[in-house]
Design an enzyme around this catalytic site. Sequence first.
Site, PDB file in Angstrom:
ATOM      1  N   CYS A   2       0.856  -1.186   0.000  1.00 44.00           N
ATOM      2  CA  CYS A   2       0.000   0.000   0.000  1.00 44.00           C
ATOM      3  C   CYS A   2       0.892   1.237   0.000  1.00 44.00           C
ATOM      4  O   CYS A   2       2.101   1.154   0.130  1.00 44.00           O
ATOM      5  CB  CYS A   2      -0.862   0.011   1.256  1.00 44.00           C
ATOM      6  SG  CYS A   2      -1.796  -1.481   1.474  1.00 44.00           S
ATOM      7  N   ARG A  27       1.887   1.893  -6.415  1.00 38.93           N
ATOM      8  CA  ARG A  27       1.957   0.871  -5.361  1.00 38.93           C
ATOM      9  C   ARG A  27       0.632   0.141  -5.210  1.00 38.93           C
ATOM     10  O   ARG A  27       0.469  -0.709  -4.348  1.00 38.93           O
ATOM     11  CB  ARG A  27       2.368   1.491  -4.019  1.00 38.93           C
ATOM     12  CG  ARG A  27       3.759   2.096  -4.003  1.00 38.93           C
ATOM     13  CD  ARG A  27       4.062   2.748  -2.670  1.00 38.93           C
ATOM     14  NE  ARG A  27       4.079   1.778  -1.590  1.00 38.93           N
ATOM     15  CZ  ARG A  27       5.150   1.045  -1.272  1.00 38.93           C
ATOM     16  NH1 ARG A  27       6.254   1.188  -1.979  1.00 38.93           N
ATOM     17  NH2 ARG A  27       5.128   0.173  -0.311  1.00 38.93           N
ATOM     18  N   TRP A  74      -3.629  -1.718  -1.386  1.00 40.66           N
ATOM     19  CA  TRP A  74      -3.521  -2.905  -2.237  1.00 40.66           C
ATOM     20  C   TRP A  74      -3.896  -4.039  -1.296  1.00 40.66           C
ATOM     21  O   TRP A  74      -3.085  -4.474  -0.473  1.00 40.66           O
ATOM     22  CB  TRP A  74      -2.104  -3.068  -2.779  1.00 40.66           C
ATOM     23  CG  TRP A  74      -1.916  -4.306  -3.595  1.00 40.66           C
ATOM     24  CD1 TRP A  74      -1.526  -5.547  -3.154  1.00 40.66           C
ATOM     25  CD2 TRP A  74      -2.134  -4.458  -4.995  1.00 40.66           C
ATOM     26  NE1 TRP A  74      -1.501  -6.438  -4.170  1.00 40.66           N
ATOM     27  CE2 TRP A  74      -1.853  -5.807  -5.333  1.00 40.66           C
ATOM     28  CE3 TRP A  74      -2.530  -3.612  -6.001  1.00 40.66           C
ATOM     29  CZ2 TRP A  74      -1.967  -6.310  -6.631  1.00 40.66           C
ATOM     30  CZ3 TRP A  74      -2.626  -4.107  -7.300  1.00 40.66           C
ATOM     31  CH2 TRP A  74      -2.360  -5.437  -7.594  1.00 40.66           C
ATOM     32  N   ASN A 100       0.633  -0.172   6.186  1.00 40.63           N
ATOM     33  CA  ASN A 100       1.054  -0.976   5.039  1.00 40.63           C
ATOM     34  C   ASN A 100       1.754  -2.197   5.617  1.00 40.63           C
ATOM     35  O   ASN A 100       2.716  -2.069   6.368  1.00 40.63           O
ATOM     36  CB  ASN A 100       2.017  -0.180   4.149  1.00 40.63           C
ATOM     37  CG  ASN A 100       2.589  -1.043   3.026  1.00 40.63           C
ATOM     38  OD1 ASN A 100       1.977  -2.045   2.661  1.00 40.63           O
ATOM     39  ND2 ASN A 100       3.750  -0.679   2.517  1.00 40.63           N
ATOM     40  N   GLY A 101       1.244  -3.395   5.323  1.00 46.77           N
ATOM     41  CA  GLY A 101       1.879  -4.614   5.831  1.00 46.77           C
ATOM     42  C   GLY A 101       0.827  -5.650   6.187  1.00 46.77           C
ATOM     43  O   GLY A 101      -0.316  -5.572   5.749  1.00 46.77           O
ATOM     44  N   GLU A 481       9.698 -20.809 -18.692  1.00 45.69           N
ATOM     45  CA  GLU A 481       9.495 -19.415 -18.229  1.00 45.69           C
ATOM     46  C   GLU A 481      10.676 -18.551 -18.649  1.00 45.69           C
ATOM     47  O   GLU A 481      10.493 -17.406 -19.089  1.00 45.69           O
ATOM     48  CB  GLU A 481       9.296 -19.385 -16.717  1.00 45.69           C
ATOM     49  CG  GLU A 481       9.183 -17.987 -16.120  1.00 45.69           C
ATOM     50  CD  GLU A 481       8.065 -17.131 -16.714  1.00 45.69           C
ATOM     51  OE1 GLU A 481       7.181 -17.655 -17.434  1.00 45.69           O
ATOM     52  OE2 GLU A 481       8.083 -15.910 -16.481  1.00 45.69           O
ATOM     53  N   LYS A 485      10.298 -15.136 -20.937  1.00 45.45           N
ATOM     54  CA  LYS A 485      10.837 -13.855 -20.478  1.00 45.45           C
ATOM     55  C   LYS A 485      11.691 -13.222 -21.570  1.00 45.45           C
ATOM     56  O   LYS A 485      11.580 -12.045 -21.865  1.00 45.45           O
ATOM     57  CB  LYS A 485      11.714 -14.032 -19.227  1.00 45.45           C
ATOM     58  CG  LYS A 485      10.995 -14.132 -17.914  1.00 45.45           C
ATOM     59  CD  LYS A 485      10.214 -12.944 -17.469  1.00 45.45           C
ATOM     60  CE  LYS A 485       8.862 -12.738 -17.992  1.00 45.45           C
ATOM     61  NZ  LYS A 485       7.812 -13.673 -17.847  1.00 45.45           N
ATOM     62  N   GLU A 488       9.613 -12.178 -24.913  1.00 45.56           N
ATOM     63  CA  GLU A 488       8.592 -11.119 -24.857  1.00 45.56           C
ATOM     64  C   GLU A 488       9.196  -9.725 -24.702  1.00 45.56           C
ATOM     65  O   GLU A 488       8.531  -8.741 -24.982  1.00 45.56           O
ATOM     66  CB  GLU A 488       7.550 -11.385 -23.780  1.00 45.56           C
ATOM     67  CG  GLU A 488       8.022 -11.351 -22.358  1.00 45.56           C
ATOM     68  CD  GLU A 488       6.864 -11.567 -21.378  1.00 45.56           C
ATOM     69  OE1 GLU A 488       5.721 -11.160 -21.667  1.00 45.56           O
ATOM     70  OE2 GLU A 488       7.097 -12.144 -20.331  1.00 45.56           O
ATOM     71  N   HIS A 504      15.008 -35.598 -30.962  1.00 45.36           N
ATOM     72  CA  HIS A 504      13.844 -35.994 -31.788  1.00 45.36           C
ATOM     73  C   HIS A 504      13.520 -34.951 -32.836  1.00 45.36           C
ATOM     74  O   HIS A 504      12.403 -34.911 -33.349  1.00 45.36           O
ATOM     75  CB  HIS A 504      12.648 -36.284 -30.881  1.00 45.36           C
ATOM     76  CG  HIS A 504      12.905 -37.416 -29.941  1.00 45.36           C
ATOM     77  ND1 HIS A 504      12.877 -38.736 -30.322  1.00 45.36           N
ATOM     78  CD2 HIS A 504      13.277 -37.409 -28.635  1.00 45.36           C
ATOM     79  CE1 HIS A 504      13.193 -39.509 -29.291  1.00 45.36           C
ATOM     80  NE2 HIS A 504      13.442 -38.718 -28.251  1.00 45.36           N
ATOM     81  N   LYS A 603      -0.620  -6.138 -20.035  1.00 42.71           N
ATOM     82  CA  LYS A 603      -0.322  -6.739 -18.731  1.00 42.71           C
ATOM     83  C   LYS A 603      -1.331  -7.830 -18.395  1.00 42.71           C
ATOM     84  O   LYS A 603      -0.997  -8.845 -17.823  1.00 42.71           O
ATOM     85  CB  LYS A 603      -0.337  -5.659 -17.630  1.00 42.71           C
ATOM     86  CG  LYS A 603       0.042  -6.189 -16.244  1.00 42.71           C
ATOM     87  CD  LYS A 603       1.420  -6.793 -16.235  1.00 42.71           C
ATOM     88  CE  LYS A 603       1.734  -7.507 -14.936  1.00 42.71           C
ATOM     89  NZ  LYS A 603       2.953  -8.344 -15.038  1.00 42.71           N
TER      90      LYS A 603
HETATM   91  C1  AGP Z   1       4.105 -12.965 -18.730  1.00 41.26           C
HETATM   92  O1  AGP Z   1       5.283 -12.229 -18.584  1.00 41.26           O
HETATM   93  C2  AGP Z   1       3.039 -12.225 -19.512  1.00 41.26           C
HETATM   94  N1  AGP Z   1       2.783 -10.948 -18.948  1.00 41.26           N
HETATM   95  C3  AGP Z   1       1.796 -13.071 -19.747  1.00 41.26           C
HETATM   96  O2  AGP Z   1       2.184 -14.312 -20.265  1.00 41.26           O
HETATM   97  C4  AGP Z   1       0.932 -13.345 -18.487  1.00 41.26           C
HETATM   98  O3  AGP Z   1       1.635 -14.188 -17.612  1.00 41.26           O
HETATM   99  C5  AGP Z   1      -0.356 -14.050 -18.932  1.00 41.26           C
HETATM  100  O4  AGP Z   1      -1.065 -13.176 -19.779  1.00 41.26           O
HETATM  101  C6  AGP Z   1      -1.237 -14.463 -17.757  1.00 41.26           C
HETATM  102  O5  AGP Z   1      -1.609 -13.339 -17.006  1.00 41.26           O
HETATM  103  P1  AGP Z   1      -2.332 -13.586 -15.589  1.00 41.26           P
HETATM  104  O6  AGP Z   1      -1.331 -14.272 -14.714  1.00 41.26           O
HETATM  105  O7  AGP Z   1      -2.711 -12.225 -15.102  1.00 41.26           O
HETATM  106  O8  AGP Z   1      -3.529 -14.465 -15.831  1.00 41.26           O
END
Ligand code: AGP
Length: 608
Positions: A2, A27, A74, A100-101, A481, A485, A488, A504, A603
């Site tokens: 927060c 935040r 938050w 906050n906490g 993952e 990273k 993207e 394969h 996002k």
């Molecule tokens: C990951 O870096 C991306 N931002 C994207 O793959 C994200 O993880 C995916 O859209 C799922 O989002 P969510 O966890 O909010 O459901």
Amino acid sequence: MCGIVGYVGPRNAQEVLVSSLRRLEYRGYDSAGIAITGNGRIGVRKSAGKLQRLDDVLAEQPLTGNVGIGHTRWATHGVPNDLNAHPHLDSSGDFVLVHNGIIENFLPLKEQLLEEGHRFRSDTDTEVLVHLVADEYDGDLIEAVRRSIGRAKGAYALVVMSSREPGRIVAARMISPLVVGFGEGETFLASDIPAILPYTRSVLVINDGEMVDITPDGATVQTMAGEVIEREPMEVSWDAGQAEKGGYPHFMLKEIYEQPGVIEETLRGRLQPDGTAVLEGVDLPDGFVAGLDKVWITACGTAYHAGLVGRDVLEKALRIPIEIDYAHELRYRDPLIRRGTLTIAISQSGETADTLAAGRLATELGSRMLALTNVVGSTLSRDAADILYTRAGPEIAVASTKAYTAMLIGTYLLALRLGVDRGTVTRDGAVQLAGELRALPDKANRVLRMDADIAAIAGRIAGIDDIYFIGRGLDYAVATEGSLKLKEISYMHSEAMPAGELKHGTLALITDGTPVVVVLTQSHLYDKTISGLQEVKARGANVVAVAYEDDTEVAKYADHVLRIPRTIDFLSPVLSIIPLQLLAYHVAKELGHDIDMPRNLAKSVTVE
Ligand code: AGP
């Protein structure tokens, strides 16, 4: 995570507080509020929703005075609504507090205060604190606060004021951040520097275990034991943008560095000394876990990759089949999800359209849906029968980092809780796992020290057309993952695959100088993975290995080794992902890309 602010001085407190809160909105804000003392009374205005809602309330009912506190929330306890918004008043209305906490022992304290006649308005942990201060008050606010925090356990940055002591604000810090700003005849408090930059650059960081007493003439800092501390404030040179990122060049790097704290926060109050996991919000009916014969996991993107770790972790702990599928696949393939199963839907935002749809389908088919999510009150959390919140705080960068590691911690907590409930995780096993979990934040901090080494390697990889991430078992889950990273934010083509799959077909693509990242932590698969590493090396690959710091073999085969502290293999994903996050960050930085807002991406994918 927060945002809290405080002000004492000659200015109109409402203006100072609201403008300061606006600079803390990164935040997180699911509700906001301010309190101002004047004429022997405390006025409070607060509302759920963004800061603009509070602005609208204040336009109708402004507050006058020049001493006040404010908060953007938050949520961690209690859904976002007007009643749960801070500030919180005690029963008499003479004391008001923002926080906050997380107060771990707020329930027993609340029961005690209720028995003493205190009346509560919200279901937050924070409100307990202001009733404690009122309960402990005997004429000196800082002593009342000192005694109150002596009874509370957990993390806090709290700011308190009372109409009985106008012109004074008291604050205390344990874990959650707090700074003091010094002006001419005015003093400021805030969670973070951006809030007060327009007013002052003379800032004093309050440390854990310290309290501060502020008036317009300045601040007195003391320990919880009452010892006065003399420390010079620093002169901040950052601009506002840098300050929001805590001095980091990008939110993504800041969030990578926040991971030790996020791991600690997500574990806080949930691991008992005997290794059992206490998960508020997960209320599985008696007999449900014992009778469980299948678990489904569904998610997208990074959350799906966390689910891949969760699948192996839960299958090992529960000894029943765990099936995982992308939400955008599961929802359309008429899956045989049966009544009496558990479906874990994982989503940082809790708003991803496909994950919501897959979770609802599972519920319709009679499966009990558990949400593993980072946003309190998100749609997924409201759809779910059970909720396990990660506590990563707002994740601003599109490329998810701290939310991923927080999700991993969530799956380990579920494995612990369900495994002990089923008897497939022994007491000793639970104690050992809990101990290793608690050691992760320090180990994660040690991994972060590799940042400069990784930046050097990134320069040799940036811009190369194809890069491959390989591993076996949990190392493969991490490789997926790491690959996402990189792709993207660097826009380079990268793909992950099980190391055993190379021969394969994909091995045909490995040629001189092809970068191959090998994750190598699973001891029982070590020799097999080494042979995969030798396969690519023999074709000229430039191999970057992620391995334990005491691994003496890997350097014989890899061109670069990124070393992580040893932990039990079961937990290694929490550490082995960090070098890959840093690698992606530095490659993208080398290429000059917009790291926090990569092209074509959002996002949260709230549309299908
Ligand atoms: C990951 O870096 C991306 N931002 C994207 O793959 C994200 O993880 C995916 O859209 C799922 O989002 P969510 O966890 O909010 O459901």
